[in-house]
Design a protein around this motif. Structure first.
Motif, PDB file in Angstrom:
ATOM      1  N   ILE A  40       0.836  -1.204   0.000  1.00  0.00           N
ATOM      2  CA  ILE A  40       0.000   0.000   0.000  1.00  0.00           C
ATOM      3  C   ILE A  40       0.869   1.252   0.000  1.00  0.00           C
ATOM      4  O   ILE A  40       0.565   2.230  -0.692  1.00  0.00           O
ATOM      5  N   GLU A  41       1.966   1.244   0.752  1.00  0.00           N
ATOM      6  CA  GLU A  41       2.888   2.391   0.737  1.00  0.00           C
ATOM      7  C   GLU A  41       3.439   2.619  -0.664  1.00  0.00           C
ATOM      8  O   GLU A  41       3.532   3.749  -1.130  1.00  0.00           O
ATOM      9  N   LYS A  42       3.795   1.541  -1.331  1.00  0.00           N
ATOM     10  CA  LYS A  42       4.347   1.647  -2.680  1.00  0.00           C
ATOM     11  C   LYS A  42       3.294   2.124  -3.674  1.00  0.00           C
ATOM     12  O   LYS A  42       3.566   2.982  -4.514  1.00  0.00           O
ATOM     13  N   ALA A  43       2.076   1.592  -3.574  1.00  0.00           N
ATOM     14  CA  ALA A  43       1.013   1.980  -4.503  1.00  0.00           C
ATOM     15  C   ALA A  43       0.556   3.415  -4.274  1.00  0.00           C
ATOM     16  O   ALA A  43       0.167   4.103  -5.225  1.00  0.00           O
ATOM     17  N   ALA A  44       0.617   3.893  -3.046  1.00  0.00           N
ATOM     18  CA  ALA A  44       0.193   5.263  -2.749  1.00  0.00           C
ATOM     19  C   ALA A  44       1.141   6.288  -3.353  1.00  0.00           C
ATOM     20  O   ALA A  44       0.770   7.452  -3.521  1.00  0.00           O
ATOM     21  N   ASP A  45       2.351   5.884  -3.711  1.00  0.00           N
ATOM     22  CA  ASP A  45       3.311   6.775  -4.360  1.00  0.00           C
ATOM     23  C   ASP A  45       3.131   6.807  -5.874  1.00  0.00           C
ATOM     24  O   ASP A  45       3.807   7.580  -6.551  1.00  0.00           O
ATOM     25  N   ASN A  46       2.242   5.987  -6.414  1.00  0.00           N
ATOM     26  CA  ASN A  46       2.059   5.877  -7.853  1.00  0.00           C
ATOM     27  C   ASN A  46       0.927   6.790  -8.317  1.00  0.00           C
ATOM     28  O   ASN A  46      -0.200   6.686  -7.823  1.00  0.00           O
ATOM     29  N   GLN A  47       1.221   7.662  -9.269  1.00  0.00           N
ATOM     30  CA  GLN A  47       0.248   8.646  -9.741  1.00  0.00           C
ATOM     31  C   GLN A  47      -0.958   7.998 -10.408  1.00  0.00           C
ATOM     32  O   GLN A  47      -2.081   8.458 -10.251  1.00  0.00           O
ATOM     33  N   LYS A  48      -0.767   6.899 -11.132  1.00  0.00           N
ATOM     34  CA  LYS A  48      -1.890   6.238 -11.819  1.00  0.00           C
ATOM     35  C   LYS A  48      -2.882   5.643 -10.813  1.00  0.00           C
ATOM     36  O   LYS A  48      -4.080   5.689 -11.031  1.00  0.00           O
ATOM     37  N   VAL A  49      -2.374   5.101  -9.726  1.00  0.00           N
ATOM     38  CA  VAL A  49      -3.254   4.556  -8.692  1.00  0.00           C
ATOM     39  C   VAL A  49      -4.020   5.689  -8.023  1.00  0.00           C
ATOM     40  O   VAL A  49      -5.224   5.586  -7.786  1.00  0.00           O
ATOM     41  N   ILE A  50      -3.341   6.793  -7.743  1.00  0.00           N
ATOM     42  CA  ILE A  50      -3.990   7.945  -7.118  1.00  0.00           C
ATOM     43  C   ILE A  50      -5.087   8.494  -8.027  1.00  0.00           C
ATOM     44  O   ILE A  50      -6.185   8.809  -7.563  1.00  0.00           O
ATOM     45  N   GLU A  51      -4.813   8.579  -9.339  1.00  0.00           N
ATOM     46  CA  GLU A  51      -5.823   9.054 -10.280  1.00  0.00           C
ATOM     47  C   GLU A  51      -7.005   8.091 -10.371  1.00  0.00           C
ATOM     48  O   GLU A  51      -8.146   8.512 -10.539  1.00  0.00           O
ATOM     49  N   ALA A  52      -6.744   6.795 -10.258  1.00  0.00           N
ATOM     50  CA  ALA A  52      -7.794   5.804 -10.435  1.00  0.00           C
ATOM     51  C   ALA A  52      -8.742   5.739  -9.234  1.00  0.00           C
ATOM     52  O   ALA A  52      -9.960   5.862  -9.395  1.00  0.00           O
ATOM     53  N   ILE A  53      -8.228   5.542  -8.037  1.00  0.00           N
ATOM     54  CA  ILE A  53      -9.120   5.362  -6.884  1.00  0.00           C
ATOM     55  C   ILE A  53      -8.879   6.361  -5.765  1.00  0.00           C
ATOM     56  O   ILE A  53      -9.624   6.384  -4.799  1.00  0.00           O
ATOM     57  N   GLY A  54      -7.871   7.191  -5.858  1.00  0.00           N
ATOM     58  CA  GLY A  54      -7.618   8.223  -4.857  1.00  0.00           C
ATOM     59  C   GLY A  54      -6.873   7.709  -3.634  1.00  0.00           C
ATOM     60  O   GLY A  54      -6.580   6.531  -3.517  1.00  0.00           O
ATOM     61  N   VAL A  55      -6.579   8.629  -2.749  1.00  0.00           N
ATOM     62  CA  VAL A  55      -5.922   8.296  -1.484  1.00  0.00           C
ATOM     63  C   VAL A  55      -6.773   8.852  -0.359  1.00  0.00           C
ATOM     64  O   VAL A  55      -7.475   9.841  -0.555  1.00  0.00           O
ATOM     65  N   PRO A  56      -6.776   8.303   0.781  1.00  0.00           N
ATOM     66  CA  PRO A  56      -5.930   7.211   1.260  1.00  0.00           C
ATOM     67  C   PRO A  56      -6.420   5.852   0.768  1.00  0.00           C
ATOM     68  O   PRO A  56      -7.612   5.633   0.593  1.00  0.00           O
ATOM     69  N   LEU A  57      -5.462   4.984   0.553  1.00  0.00           N
ATOM     70  CA  LEU A  57      -5.774   3.600   0.205  1.00  0.00           C
ATOM     71  C   LEU A  57      -6.044   2.836   1.488  1.00  0.00           C
ATOM     72  O   LEU A  57      -5.299   2.958   2.458  1.00  0.00           O
ATOM     73  N   VAL A  58      -7.089   2.052   1.475  1.00  0.00           N
ATOM     74  CA  VAL A  58      -7.466   1.285   2.659  1.00  0.00           C
ATOM     75  C   VAL A  58      -7.427  -0.190   2.311  1.00  0.00           C
ATOM     76  O   VAL A  58      -8.041  -0.621   1.332  1.00  0.00           O
ATOM     77  N   ARG A  59      -6.698  -0.947   3.117  1.00  0.00           N
ATOM     78  CA  ARG A  59      -6.605  -2.397   2.933  1.00  0.00           C
ATOM     79  C   ARG A  59      -7.917  -3.027   3.394  1.00  0.00           C
ATOM     80  O   ARG A  59      -8.472  -2.677   4.423  1.00  0.00           O
ATOM     81  N   GLY A  60      -8.396  -3.984   2.613  1.00  0.00           N
ATOM     82  CA  GLY A  60      -9.606  -4.708   2.994  1.00  0.00           C
ATOM     83  C   GLY A  60      -9.319  -5.693   4.108  1.00  0.00           C
ATOM     84  O   GLY A  60      -8.181  -5.859   4.547  1.00  0.00           O
ATOM     85  N   PRO A  61     -10.341  -6.376   4.585  1.00  0.00           N
ATOM     86  CA  PRO A  61     -10.152  -7.308   5.700  1.00  0.00           C
ATOM     87  C   PRO A  61      -9.313  -8.520   5.299  1.00  0.00           C
ATOM     88  O   PRO A  61      -9.339  -8.956   4.149  1.00  0.00           O
ATOM     89  N   TRP A  62      -8.594  -9.062   6.257  1.00  0.00           N
ATOM     90  CA  TRP A  62      -7.693 -10.188   6.008  1.00  0.00           C
ATOM     91  C   TRP A  62      -8.454 -11.431   5.574  1.00  0.00           C
ATOM     92  O   TRP A  62      -7.923 -12.249   4.839  1.00  0.00           O
ATOM     93  N   TYR A  63      -9.689 -11.588   5.998  1.00  0.00           N
ATOM     94  CA  TYR A  63     -10.423 -12.803   5.647  1.00  0.00           C
ATOM     95  C   TYR A  63     -10.918 -12.808   4.207  1.00  0.00           C
ATOM     96  O   TYR A  63     -11.390 -13.819   3.725  1.00  0.00           O
ATOM     97  N   GLU A  64     -10.795 -11.694   3.496  1.00  0.00           N
ATOM     98  CA  GLU A  64     -11.116 -11.653   2.080  1.00  0.00           C
ATOM     99  C   GLU A  64      -9.859 -11.779   1.214  1.00  0.00           C
ATOM    100  O   GLU A  64      -9.929 -11.655   0.006  1.00  0.00           O
ATOM    101  N   ALA A  65      -8.731 -12.009   1.818  1.00  0.00           N
ATOM    102  CA  ALA A  65      -7.458 -12.097   1.101  1.00  0.00           C
ATOM    103  C   ALA A  65      -7.048 -13.554   0.966  1.00  0.00           C
ATOM    104  O   ALA A  65      -7.550 -14.434   1.655  1.00  0.00           O
ATOM    105  N   SER A  66      -6.122 -13.788   0.035  1.00  0.00           N
ATOM    106  CA  SER A  66      -5.492 -15.105  -0.059  1.00  0.00           C
ATOM    107  C   SER A  66      -3.998 -14.908   0.160  1.00  0.00           C
ATOM    108  O   SER A  66      -3.413 -13.932  -0.307  1.00  0.00           O
TER     109      SER A  66
END
Length: 191
Positions: A78-104
């Motif tokens: 998330i720290e790395k993606a928050a520094d990327n301009q394309k990610v910021i343009e796409a969904i904005g900041v702050p980036l929020v990690r989803g819950p661990w039980y929805e991850a693999s």
């Protein structure tokens, strides 16, 4: 009541609360007629109890370890993606990690490498990140708690960006390279 009567009353109370009898420094409670067969029967139960407690403790420790790995490597991503301009343009900041039980999470090579897919969201959209990471540093007893030791090798962002039309969403797919300081490839847009 006189002092002598009060002292006798306190002495009587303390005698009622005498500690249980002990043998050889060990306290035990007898349930039967004192036969040695009852003590032999309790040994397998003790061994089984200790084994069950050890197994449960091992499972809990493994789960805590995996959760710490998940938290460490996703925080770096998330720290790395928050520094990327394309990610910021796409969904904005702050980036929020989803819950661990929805991850693999797939952990390999002595818990030093990880492959993880986890949901993220921002003010303008959501999606998920796919990462591959390795842990740097020495192996120690609590080395999995040091989340700053993770190095993101690959990071791919699949972002769903809301469009003007409610029924249509744009999917932006970004490949963030680890050696380019957060550079990304061209986004792929699908309707």
């Amino acid at each position: 009541m006189s002092r002598a009567a009060a002292a006798r009353k306190l002495a009587g109370i303390s005698q009622l609360r005498a500690p249980p009898a002990s043998t050889g420094g060990l306290l035990y409670r007898s349930y039967g007629g004192g036969s040695s067969g009852s003590r032999k029967g309790s040994l397998p139960r003790r061994v089984l109890s200790i084994g069950a407690i050890s197994l449960a403790g091992g499972l809990v420790l493994s789960a805590v370890n995996d959760l710490a790995i998940f938290h460490g490597c996703t925080t770096k991503a998330i720290e790395k993606a928050a520094d990327n301009q394309k990610v910021i343009e796409a969904i904005g900041v702050p980036l929020v990690r989803g819950p661990w039980y929805e991850a693999s999470l797939e952990v390999g090579h002595r818990r030093r490498s990880v492959s993880c897919t986890f949901p993220v969201s921002g003010p303008h959209g959501s999606g998920f990140f796919q990462i591959e990471a390795t842990r740097n540093g020495e192996d120690g007893l609590l080395s999995f708690l040091r989340h700053h030791d993770w190095e993101i090798i690959t990071l791919e962002a699949h972002l769903h960006v809301a469009s003007d039309d409610e029924q249509q969403k744009t999917i932006v797919k970004l490949n963030l390279e680890s050696n380019g300081g957060g550079q990304c490839g061209e986004p792929e847009r699908e309707s």
